[in-house]
Design a protein around this motif. Structure first.
Motif, PDB file in Angstrom:
ATOM      1  N   UNK A  20       0.828  -1.204   0.000  1.00 22.67           N
ATOM      2  CA  UNK A  20       0.000   0.000   0.000  1.00 22.67           C
ATOM      3  C   UNK A  20       0.852   1.238   0.000  1.00 22.67           C
ATOM      4  N   UNK A  21       0.286   2.345  -0.497  1.00 29.53           N
ATOM      5  CA  UNK A  21       0.973   3.633  -0.474  1.00 29.53           C
ATOM      6  C   UNK A  21       0.039   4.657   0.144  1.00 29.53           C
ATOM      7  N   UNK A  22       0.596   5.476   1.023  1.00 28.27           N
ATOM      8  CA  UNK A  22      -0.209   6.451   1.747  1.00 28.27           C
ATOM      9  C   UNK A  22      -0.758   7.510   0.807  1.00 28.27           C
ATOM     10  N   UNK A  23      -1.917   8.051   1.168  1.00 33.63           N
ATOM     11  CA  UNK A  23      -2.553   9.117   0.394  1.00 33.63           C
ATOM     12  C   UNK A  23      -2.594  10.407   1.206  1.00 33.63           C
ATOM     13  N   UNK A  24      -2.623  11.552   0.526  1.00 32.40           N
ATOM     14  CA  UNK A  24      -2.757  12.826   1.243  1.00 32.40           C
ATOM     15  C   UNK A  24      -4.194  13.022   1.715  1.00 32.40           C
ATOM     16  N   UNK A  25      -4.404  14.065   2.500  1.00 30.45           N
ATOM     17  CA  UNK A  25      -5.756  14.415   2.917  1.00 30.45           C
ATOM     18  C   UNK A  25      -6.562  14.865   1.703  1.00 30.45           C
ATOM     19  N   UNK A  26      -7.727  14.256   1.489  1.00 31.23           N
ATOM     20  CA  UNK A  26      -8.609  14.621   0.383  1.00 31.23           C
ATOM     21  C   UNK A  26      -9.987  14.963   0.920  1.00 31.23           C
ATOM     22  N   UNK A  27     -10.696  15.830   0.210  1.00 32.23           N
ATOM     23  CA  UNK A  27     -12.037  16.227   0.634  1.00 32.23           C
ATOM     24  C   UNK A  27     -12.974  15.024   0.747  1.00 32.23           C
ATOM     25  N   UNK A  28     -12.763  14.018  -0.098  1.00 29.34           N
ATOM     26  CA  UNK A  28     -13.676  12.880  -0.117  1.00 29.34           C
ATOM     27  C   UNK A  28     -13.610  12.058   1.167  1.00 29.34           C
ATOM     28  N   UNK A  29     -12.540  12.223   1.953  1.00 29.32           N
ATOM     29  CA  UNK A  29     -12.420  11.481   3.198  1.00 29.32           C
ATOM     30  C   UNK A  29     -13.345  12.040   4.283  1.00 29.32           C
ATOM     31  N   UNK A  30     -13.915  13.224   4.028  1.00 27.48           N
ATOM     32  CA  UNK A  30     -14.714  13.886   5.049  1.00 27.48           C
ATOM     33  C   UNK A  30     -16.148  14.071   4.573  1.00 27.48           C
ATOM     34  N   UNK A  31     -17.126  13.883   5.451  1.00 25.47           N
ATOM     35  CA  UNK A  31     -18.493  14.273   5.108  1.00 25.47           C
ATOM     36  C   UNK A  31     -18.521  15.766   4.778  1.00 25.47           C
ATOM     37  N   UNK A  32     -19.493  16.202   3.980  1.00 22.94           N
ATOM     38  CA  UNK A  32     -19.496  17.592   3.530  1.00 22.94           C
ATOM     39  C   UNK A  32     -19.459  18.573   4.681  1.00 22.94           C
ATOM     40  N   UNK A 184       7.416  -5.801   0.535  1.00 20.25           N
ATOM     41  CA  UNK A 184       8.150  -4.536   0.593  1.00 20.25           C
ATOM     42  C   UNK A 184       9.524  -4.694  -0.038  1.00 20.25           C
ATOM     43  N   UNK A 185      10.190  -5.831   0.229  1.00 20.20           N
ATOM     44  CA  UNK A 185      11.497  -6.083  -0.371  1.00 20.20           C
ATOM     45  C   UNK A 185      11.408  -6.060  -1.892  1.00 20.20           C
ATOM     46  N   UNK A 186      10.331  -6.647  -2.435  1.00 18.61           N
ATOM     47  CA  UNK A 186      10.133  -6.644  -3.875  1.00 18.61           C
ATOM     48  C   UNK A 186       9.951  -5.226  -4.398  1.00 18.61           C
ATOM     49  N   UNK A 187       9.216  -4.404  -3.664  1.00 18.35           N
ATOM     50  CA  UNK A 187       9.013  -3.022  -4.093  1.00 18.35           C
ATOM     51  C   UNK A 187      10.318  -2.228  -4.043  1.00 18.35           C
ATOM     52  N   UNK A 188      11.168  -2.517  -3.053  1.00 20.99           N
ATOM     53  CA  UNK A 188      12.473  -1.852  -2.986  1.00 20.99           C
ATOM     54  C   UNK A 188      13.309  -2.230  -4.207  1.00 20.99           C
ATOM     55  N   UNK A 189      13.240  -3.497  -4.587  1.00 22.50           N
ATOM     56  CA  UNK A 189      13.948  -3.944  -5.782  1.00 22.50           C
ATOM     57  C   UNK A 189      13.395  -3.244  -7.022  1.00 22.50           C
ATOM     58  N   UNK A 194      14.001   1.261 -11.237  1.00 26.24           N
ATOM     59  CA  UNK A 194      13.314   2.381 -11.861  1.00 26.24           C
ATOM     60  C   UNK A 194      11.827   2.205 -12.006  1.00 26.24           C
ATOM     61  N   UNK A 195      11.248   1.197 -11.343  1.00 22.89           N
ATOM     62  CA  UNK A 195       9.801   0.981 -11.401  1.00 22.89           C
ATOM     63  C   UNK A 195       9.147   1.543 -10.155  1.00 22.89           C
ATOM     64  N   UNK A 196       8.082   2.270 -10.352  1.00 21.06           N
ATOM     65  CA  UNK A 196       7.433   2.996  -9.265  1.00 21.06           C
ATOM     66  C   UNK A 196       6.460   2.107  -8.499  1.00 21.06           C
ATOM     67  N   UNK A 197       6.334   2.352  -7.205  1.00 20.66           N
ATOM     68  CA  UNK A 197       5.274   1.726  -6.416  1.00 20.66           C
ATOM     69  C   UNK A 197       3.918   2.084  -7.010  1.00 20.66           C
ATOM     70  N   UNK A 198       3.846   3.234  -7.656  1.00 20.15           N
ATOM     71  CA  UNK A 198       2.582   3.663  -8.253  1.00 20.15           C
ATOM     72  C   UNK A 198       2.170   2.759  -9.414  1.00 20.15           C
ATOM     73  N   UNK A 199       3.161   2.094 -10.059  1.00 19.37           N
ATOM     74  CA  UNK A 199       2.814   1.154 -11.115  1.00 19.37           C
ATOM     75  C   UNK A 199       2.003  -0.008 -10.568  1.00 19.37           C
ATOM     76  N   UNK A 200       2.323  -0.407  -9.336  1.00 21.62           N
ATOM     77  CA  UNK A 200       1.637  -1.530  -8.708  1.00 21.62           C
ATOM     78  C   UNK A 200       0.183  -1.180  -8.390  1.00 21.62           C
TER      79      UNK A 200
END
Length: 428
Positions: A20-32, A184-189, A194-200
């Motif tokens: 998993x990769x952490x996400x920033x604070x987004x409006x959708x995480x909060x009720x209006x 995690x070891x695989x992701x470090x590799x 040059x492959x991003x965690x975002x590709x996963x």
């Protein structure tokens, strides 16, 4: 919605293939209703402390004029685009900093404990760890202690020094990757190739973006770009570590893996700070930029950093010292720019982060720990001025801990004293 619920909701991960990769604070995480309430109220205040341990040449740092109409000296010219986002303080220091050697004040910059290293000395808790204790585990990490070496200025309540995390790649893993050790070891590799965690997590990220509002999509795009850029930087650094060094008959060449590359190592750490704060992984960060007895990797510098700090007003040494310290200020400008470019609930992340930058030495040439170079940026405070806080005819310094207390209060802590403080310093 209370703050604990908001904190819980904002710690979100995109997951795929067991990681998993952490996400920033987004409006959708909060009720209006909660989102509006969150935007109108002050979002969490962060504290960042950055120390360069061999000082900053005072004439290039302190303006001659006080107030808002000062003419910026050389180092502040580097920060000109943020003039209204920082305050310069002169006349601040910790009292009773004579110690067992000229650099002993390094260990007490965040604590203010008197007479470091002398008989009977015992260090005390540092301001970052004090704040971390107050906050507790509202974030994944109560604090992050980072450095260009393993040395830090952070101390536990019993005064024991906390080793700094000095490898950005490991900090990146701690902050952003979640899963089993094998995954995690695989992701470090993958990162090293040059492959991003975002590709996963790309498929999930695309689905997530499709169901997000316009503002959230922009934040996600900016955040993912920042993660990819950080990964590229880490991969470049990692590639140098793995490359064999040539056998030659002259001094060994330096690369980014070399501990003498103070600026390069610090700049990599600085790139992690906005990501750590944006994901609310922590709200307290320290970075120790520890000067060394070798030649920094800065064009035009041929004398070791420690020697240059004892310049004796020699023109050549001062010129080379300026190159190093300008590079440090440029790295700070890059950090401020990254924080200013990030949005959190309608605010610049810079306005929700108080960045204290300075040194434990006011005049490294003479090992003087008075009149420390201190710059406070961000935090939503009133800025754009030089405040001279030395008092009386003897120019007695105001305790630096007074500023610590004000920063703690701005983060919401009910505290009126820390270390050697005698009061507070108005921030806004």
């Amino acid at each position: 919605m209370n703050s604990q619920s908001i904190d819980k909701n904002r710690r979100k991960f995109l997951r795929a293939a067991g990681v998993g990769i952490a996400l920033p604070l987004l409006d959708r995480f909060l009720p209006k209703s909660a989102a509006q309430e969150f935007k109108e109220a002050a979002s969490p205040q962060r504290l960042v402390f950055i120390c360069t341990t061999l000082g900053l040449h005072a004439p290039n740092f302190f303006p001659e004029q006080t107030g808002a109409q000062y003419s910026p000296p050389k180092y502040l010219e580097t920060l000109s685009e943020f003039r209204n986002d920082f305050t310069i303080y002169s006349g601040l220091s910790h009292p009773d900093q004579s110690g067992n050697d000229g650099h002993s004040s390094e260990s007490t910059w965040l604590t203010s404990a008197p007479h470091p290293g002398l008989a009977g000395f015992r260090n005390t808790i540092s301001v970052d760890q004090f704040a971390a204790e107050k906050l507790g585990y509202v974030t994944r990490f109560p604090s992050l202690v980072l450095g260009t070496s393993s040395s830090s200025q952070s101390c536990t309540r019993s005064g024991v020094s906390i080793p700094a995390m000095q490898h950005p790649s490991k900090v990146f893993v701690e902050l952003f990757l979640e899963g089993s050790q094998d995954e995690i070891t695989k992701q470090i590799q993958n990162l090293s190739e040059g492959r991003s965690i975002l590709d996963t997590v790309s498929a999930e990220a695309k689905r997530f973006a499709k169901t997000s509002g316009g503002a959230d999509r922009e934040r996600l795009a900016e955040y993912f770009n920042s993660v990819r850029e950080m990964e590229k930087q880490l991969a470049a650094a990692e590639s140098w570590i793995k490359k064999p060094k040539p056998v030659i008959a002259v001094t060994q060449p330096r690369d980014i893996a070399n501990e003498s590359d103070l600026i390069g190592r610090a700049a990599l750490m600085f790139q992690l700070i906005p990501l750590a704060l944006q994901t609310d992984s922590t709200r307290v960060i320290t970075v120790t930029m520890r000067g060394r007895n070798d030649v920094p990797v800065v064009n035009g510098v041929s004398i070791d950093h420690h020697n240059l700090s004892h310049h004796g007003n020699e023109e050549n040494k001062l010129a080379q010292l300026e190159l190093i310290e300008r590079a440090q200020m440029k790295a700070l400008a890059g950090l401020l720019r990254a924080l200013a470019d990030k949005d959190e609930a309608g605010h610049r992340l810079l306005d929700r982060s108080s960045i204290l930058f300075g040194s434990n030495l006011g005049n490294a040439n003479s090992h003087d720990a008075r009149n420390l170079p201190i710059l406070l940026a961000g935090g939503g405070h009133k800025h754009g001025q030089h405040l001279a806080l030395a008092r009386g005819e003897a120019k007695e310094n105001t305790p630096l801990s007074n500023l610590f207390v004000s920063m703690l209060q701005a983060q919401g802590h009910e505290v009126d004293r820390f270390g050697s403080s005698t009061g507070t310093i108005t921030l806004s």
